[in-house]
Design a protein around this motif. Structure first.
Motif, PDB file in Angstrom:
ATOM      1  N   GLY A  58       0.380  -1.175   0.355  1.00  0.00           N
ATOM      2  CA  GLY A  58      -0.201   0.010  -0.235  1.00  0.00           C
ATOM      3  C   GLY A  58       0.685   1.389  -0.268  1.00  0.00           C
ATOM      4  N   GLY A  59       1.749   0.638   0.073  1.00  0.00           N
ATOM      5  CA  GLY A  59       3.251   2.507  -0.672  1.00  0.00           C
ATOM      6  C   GLY A  59       3.349   3.090   0.991  1.00  0.00           C
ATOM      7  N   HIS A  60       3.273   1.893   2.611  1.00  0.00           N
ATOM      8  CA  HIS A  60       4.004   1.991   3.494  1.00  0.00           C
ATOM      9  C   HIS A  60       4.425   0.903   3.990  1.00  0.00           C
ATOM     10  CE1 HIS A  60       1.103   6.259   3.860  1.00  0.00           C
ATOM     11  NE2 HIS A  60       0.182   4.903   2.745  1.00  0.00           N
ATOM     12  N   PRO A  61       5.709   1.189   4.701  1.00  0.00           N
ATOM     13  CA  PRO A  61       6.300  -0.023   5.334  1.00  0.00           C
ATOM     14  C   PRO A  61       6.277  -0.434   5.929  1.00  0.00           C
ATOM     15  CG  PRO A  61       7.808   2.225   5.111  1.00  0.00           C
ATOM     16  CD  PRO A  61       6.328   2.763   4.430  1.00  0.00           C
ATOM     17  N   PRO A  62       5.754  -1.767   6.626  1.00  0.00           N
ATOM     18  CA  PRO A  62       5.567  -1.967   7.753  1.00  0.00           C
ATOM     19  C   PRO A  62       6.199  -2.323   8.556  1.00  0.00           C
ATOM     20  CG  PRO A  62       6.707  -3.681   6.825  1.00  0.00           C
ATOM     21  CD  PRO A  62       6.847  -3.295   5.872  1.00  0.00           C
ATOM     22  N   PRO A  63       4.931  -1.714  10.498  1.00  0.00           N
ATOM     23  CA  PRO A  63       5.719  -0.758  11.606  1.00  0.00           C
ATOM     24  C   PRO A  63       7.438  -2.072  11.508  1.00  0.00           C
ATOM     25  CG  PRO A  63       3.205  -1.270  11.351  1.00  0.00           C
ATOM     26  CD  PRO A  63       3.771  -2.110  10.403  1.00  0.00           C
ATOM     27  N   PRO A  64       8.239  -1.559  12.367  1.00  0.00           N
ATOM     28  CA  PRO A  64       9.318  -2.263  12.939  1.00  0.00           C
ATOM     29  C   PRO A  64       8.246  -3.353  13.766  1.00  0.00           C
ATOM     30  CG  PRO A  64       9.533  -0.408  13.041  1.00  0.00           C
ATOM     31  CD  PRO A  64       8.026  -0.702  12.713  1.00  0.00           C
ATOM     32  N   LYS A  65       9.536  -4.689  13.944  1.00  0.00           N
ATOM     33  CA  LYS A  65       9.468  -5.789  15.095  1.00  0.00           C
ATOM     34  C   LYS A  65       7.395  -6.342  14.880  1.00  0.00           C
ATOM     35  CE  LYS A  65      12.992  -4.679  16.705  1.00  0.00           C
ATOM     36  NZ  LYS A  65      14.012  -5.620  16.929  1.00  0.00           N
ATOM     37  N   SER A  66       7.079  -5.745  13.767  1.00  0.00           N
ATOM     38  CA  SER A  66       5.902  -7.067  14.059  1.00  0.00           C
ATOM     39  C   SER A  66       6.065  -7.799  12.815  1.00  0.00           C
ATOM     40  CB  SER A  66       4.833  -5.752  12.014  1.00  0.00           C
ATOM     41  OG  SER A  66       5.185  -5.183  10.881  1.00  0.00           O
ATOM     42  N   PRO A  67       4.738  -8.379  12.880  1.00  0.00           N
ATOM     43  CA  PRO A  67       5.177  -9.997  11.946  1.00  0.00           C
ATOM     44  C   PRO A  67       5.234 -10.063  10.286  1.00  0.00           C
ATOM     45  CG  PRO A  67       3.359 -10.592  13.052  1.00  0.00           C
ATOM     46  CD  PRO A  67       3.618  -8.902  13.453  1.00  0.00           C
ATOM     47  N   ALA A  74      13.393 -11.679   7.580  1.00  0.00           N
ATOM     48  CA  ALA A  74      13.582 -13.041   7.378  1.00  0.00           C
ATOM     49  C   ALA A  74      14.486 -13.432   5.792  1.00  0.00           C
ATOM     50  CB  ALA A  74      12.707 -14.283   7.679  1.00  0.00           C
ATOM     51  N   LEU A  75      13.143 -12.734   5.084  1.00  0.00           N
ATOM     52  CA  LEU A  75      13.208 -12.719   3.228  1.00  0.00           C
ATOM     53  C   LEU A  75      14.343 -12.760   3.116  1.00  0.00           C
ATOM     54  CD1 LEU A  75      12.348 -14.579   0.787  1.00  0.00           C
ATOM     55  CD2 LEU A  75      11.088 -11.618   0.764  1.00  0.00           C
ATOM     56  N   LYS A  76      15.215 -11.470   3.484  1.00  0.00           N
ATOM     57  CA  LYS A  76      16.468 -10.700   2.908  1.00  0.00           C
ATOM     58  C   LYS A  76      17.896 -11.473   3.473  1.00  0.00           C
ATOM     59  CE  LYS A  76      15.298  -5.850   3.182  1.00  0.00           C
ATOM     60  NZ  LYS A  76      15.830  -4.445   3.923  1.00  0.00           N
ATOM     61  N   LEU A  77      17.205 -12.564   5.128  1.00  0.00           N
ATOM     62  CA  LEU A  77      18.481 -13.069   5.481  1.00  0.00           C
ATOM     63  C   LEU A  77      18.764 -13.868   4.451  1.00  0.00           C
ATOM     64  CD1 LEU A  77      20.372 -13.582   7.605  1.00  0.00           C
ATOM     65  CD2 LEU A  77      18.316 -14.865   8.847  1.00  0.00           C
ATOM     66  N   LEU A 232      26.333 -10.670   1.226  1.00  0.00           N
ATOM     67  CA  LEU A 232      27.396  -9.793   2.543  1.00  0.00           C
ATOM     68  C   LEU A 232      26.748  -8.626   3.044  1.00  0.00           C
ATOM     69  CD1 LEU A 232      30.909 -11.062   2.685  1.00  0.00           C
ATOM     70  CD2 LEU A 232      29.009 -12.284   3.660  1.00  0.00           C
ATOM     71  N   TRP A 233      26.175  -7.971   2.484  1.00  0.00           N
ATOM     72  CA  TRP A 233      25.152  -6.670   3.152  1.00  0.00           C
ATOM     73  C   TRP A 233      24.278  -7.290   3.396  1.00  0.00           C
ATOM     74  CZ3 TRP A 233      26.309  -1.792   4.818  1.00  0.00           C
ATOM     75  CH2 TRP A 233      24.629  -0.821   4.804  1.00  0.00           C
ATOM     76  N   PHE A 234      23.882  -7.944   3.243  1.00  0.00           N
ATOM     77  CA  PHE A 234      22.225  -8.018   3.037  1.00  0.00           C
ATOM     78  C   PHE A 234      21.952  -8.835   4.399  1.00  0.00           C
ATOM     79  CE2 PHE A 234      20.389  -6.022   0.407  1.00  0.00           C
ATOM     80  CZ  PHE A 234      19.069  -6.397  -0.249  1.00  0.00           C
ATOM     81  N   THR A 235      22.853  -9.771   4.235  1.00  0.00           N
ATOM     82  CA  THR A 235      22.771 -11.215   5.223  1.00  0.00           C
ATOM     83  C   THR A 235      23.523 -10.433   7.296  1.00  0.00           C
ATOM     84  OG1 THR A 235      23.447 -12.802   4.097  1.00  0.00           O
ATOM     85  CG2 THR A 235      24.482 -13.117   6.574  1.00  0.00           C
ATOM     86  N   ILE A 239      20.735  -9.520   9.383  1.00  0.00           N
ATOM     87  CA  ILE A 239      20.774 -10.530  11.201  1.00  0.00           C
ATOM     88  C   ILE A 239      20.791  -9.045  12.641  1.00  0.00           C
ATOM     89  CG2 ILE A 239      22.509 -11.434  12.565  1.00  0.00           C
ATOM     90  CD1 ILE A 239      22.888 -12.670   9.853  1.00  0.00           C
ATOM     91  N   TYR A 240      21.143  -8.491  12.304  1.00  0.00           N
ATOM     92  CA  TYR A 240      22.066  -6.922  12.930  1.00  0.00           C
ATOM     93  C   TYR A 240      20.241  -6.285  13.522  1.00  0.00           C
ATOM     94  CZ  TYR A 240      22.051  -2.077  14.416  1.00  0.00           C
ATOM     95  OH  TYR A 240      21.788  -1.502  15.391  1.00  0.00           O
ATOM     96  N   GLN A 241      19.004  -6.572  12.491  1.00  0.00           N
ATOM     97  CA  GLN A 241      17.562  -5.946  13.082  1.00  0.00           C
ATOM     98  C   GLN A 241      17.346  -7.150  13.045  1.00  0.00           C
ATOM     99  OE1 GLN A 241      16.930  -4.375   8.899  1.00  0.00           O
ATOM    100  NE2 GLN A 241      17.487  -2.789   9.214  1.00  0.00           N
ATOM    101  N   LEU A 242      17.757  -7.979  12.980  1.00  0.00           N
ATOM    102  CA  LEU A 242      16.507  -8.557  14.084  1.00  0.00           C
ATOM    103  C   LEU A 242      17.050  -9.691  15.000  1.00  0.00           C
ATOM    104  CD1 LEU A 242      16.629 -11.746  10.930  1.00  0.00           C
ATOM    105  CD2 LEU A 242      14.190 -10.990  12.032  1.00  0.00           C
ATOM    106  N   THR A 243      17.663  -8.748  15.543  1.00  0.00           N
ATOM    107  CA  THR A 243      18.533  -9.666  16.820  1.00  0.00           C
ATOM    108  C   THR A 243      18.716  -7.973  18.086  1.00  0.00           C
ATOM    109  OG1 THR A 243      20.539  -9.255  16.190  1.00  0.00           O
ATOM    110  CG2 THR A 243      19.282 -11.321  15.892  1.00  0.00           C
TER     111      THR A 243
END
Length: 244
Positions: A58-67, A74-77, A232-235, A239-243
């Motif tokens: 919808g042209g808007h990013p999902p909220p942080p830490k949302s499913p 996880a897909l980026k990883l 390596l950049w995406f990985t 990981i940094y954003q997931l943890t």
């Protein structure tokens, strides 16, 4: 998002495989028209991917830490790890070829093999395949060239770009500039070759074919570097954003 898109766009435009095929295409009969339809097909793929992602979000990013946000990370990883794995696979394959004394481009026998005379350039399989492909491209229609653009898209990198577009907020004008810049950057090498052929056809064909010969001998190195850098950049970022 902006840095991700610029990095991916640069990796796409520097990918040697589509560029090598494009050079043969523009060097064939009616090459300028075929090159134009190839570029239009190439851009259509990028625009379609962006449009689909924006339609989903919808042209808007999902909220942080949302499913949904966690699923995208996880897909980026997964994409990052896949790119690293593919880059390592290409690196090992190139190392094995070097150990056997076999060129990636021509598949020649190992140097120093008993009773084996060096093959002449005209007899090398790589040269034969290029000549065969050139002959096929001479008979290619302009519409087939557009379909070829779809087949030659580096879809792993495009998928990485799609995950970056998820973060796009279309309420900001800078987002549209970033998306436009991504499409332009991802097509820059093709546009440069096309314009060269249009304005200086004779010199362009000779120099572009010489460049293709050089790329043919260095394609593995380029693909390894591009895949490892983006992967390596995406990985690391995922990981940094997931943890975090």
């Amino acid at each position: 998002m902006i840095l991700d898109l610029l990095l991916i766009g640069l990796a796409i435009t520097l990918n040697p495989l589509p560029l090598m095929a494009f050079v043969l295409l523009v060097a064939s009969a009616r090459g300028a028209w075929k090159g134009l339809t190839f570029i239009l097909g190439w851009l259509a793929c990028l625009v379609a991917v962006i449009a689909i992602v924006l339609a989903i979000t919808g042209g808007h990013p999902p909220p942080p830490k949302s499913p949904p946000s966690t699923a995208v990370l996880a897909l980026k990883l997964a994409i990052g790890v896949s790119l690293v794995g593919y880059g390592e696979y290409r690196r090992r394959r190139r190392t094995d070829r070097s150990a056997r004394g076999t060129s990636p481009a021509d598949g020649a026998a190992p140097a120093g093999s008993a009773g084996t005379a060096p093959a002449s350039p005209a007899a090398r399989p790589g040269r034969r395949s290029s000549s065969w492909l050139s002959a096929r491209l001479d008979r290619t229609t302009v519409w087939t060239a557009a379909g070829l653009a779809v087949l030659l898209q580096p879809w792993g990198l495009v998928a990485a770009g799609a995950t970056a577009v998820v973060e796009a907020d279309t309420s900001h004008f800078t987002t549209w500039i970033a998306l436009f810049s991504f499409c332009l950057l991802a097509t820059a090498s093709l546009l440069a070759a096309e314009l060269y052929v249009v304005f200086a056809p004779t010199a362009a064909r000779a120099r572009l074919l010489a460049m293709r010969s050089w790329l043919e001998g260095h394609q593995d190195q380029a693909i390894v570097v591009l895949c490892l850098v983006v992967g390596l950049w995406f990985t690391g970022k995922s990981i940094y954003q997931l943890t975090g």
